[in-house]
Design a protein around this motif. Structure first.
Motif, mmCIF file in Angstrom:
data_model
loop_
_atom_site.group_PDB
_atom_site.id
_atom_site.type_symbol
_atom_site.label_atom_id
_atom_site.label_comp_id
_atom_site.label_asym_id
_atom_site.label_seq_id
_atom_site.Cartn_x
_atom_site.Cartn_y
_atom_site.Cartn_z
ATOM 1 N N ASN A 1 44.121 31.538 36.601
ATOM 2 C CA ASN A 1 44.683 30.227 36.916
ATOM 3 C C ASN A 1 43.807 29.531 37.958
ATOM 4 O OD1 ASN A 1 46.170 28.010 37.766
ATOM 5 N ND2 ASN A 1 48.113 29.087 37.713
ATOM 6 N N ARG B 1 38.936 37.272 44.184
ATOM 7 C CA ARG B 1 39.408 35.899 44.401
ATOM 8 C C ARG B 1 38.746 34.913 43.440
ATOM 9 N NH1 ARG B 1 39.488 34.148 50.355
ATOM 10 N NH2 ARG B 1 40.806 32.562 49.431
ATOM 11 N N LYS C 1 44.324 27.045 39.774
ATOM 12 C CA LYS C 1 45.060 26.638 40.974
ATOM 13 C C LYS C 1 45.117 27.768 41.997
ATOM 14 C CE LYS C 1 47.918 23.309 38.544
ATOM 15 N NZ LYS C 1 49.260 22.968 38.075
ATOM 16 N N ASP C 2 45.020 29.007 41.528
ATOM 17 C CA ASP C 2 45.082 30.171 42.406
ATOM 18 C C ASP C 2 43.704 30.718 42.763
ATOM 19 O OD1 ASP C 2 47.856 30.043 42.221
ATOM 20 O OD2 ASP C 2 47.923 31.425 40.518
#
Length: 78
Positions: free
Chosen positions: A31, A26, A33-34
């Motif tokens: 990106n 994670r 945003k992710d």
């Protein structure tokens, strides 16, 4: 060159716990945003035993990442 399938984290780190693998996957998302946020990471099961909201510094003022939004921004690598 074509696309290459990624090597699973569990193959690279066979002794790592499932919680560690989950947090790693994670955090290492291209990106932003992710990607997991700092606050989310602190509450992640792998790190929550180290998280003490009463004993953590706060950066004032917060760091400004506005330079990433500039049109002329170029990464240092290709």
């Amino acid at each position: 060159m074509g696309q290459k399938e990624p090597v699973p984290w569990t193959k690279l780190y066979p002794k790592a716990s499932k919680k560690a693998i989950n947090l790693l996957s994670r955090m290492l998302v291209l990106n932003p945003k992710d990607r997991i946020t700092v606050d989310q990471a602190l509450f992640h099961p792998f790190l929550n035993k180290y998280h003490d909201p009463d004993d953590e510094p706060i950066c004032v003022p917060t760091f400004n990442f506005g330079f990433e939004k500039e049109v002329n921004f170029r990464p240092l690598f290709f």
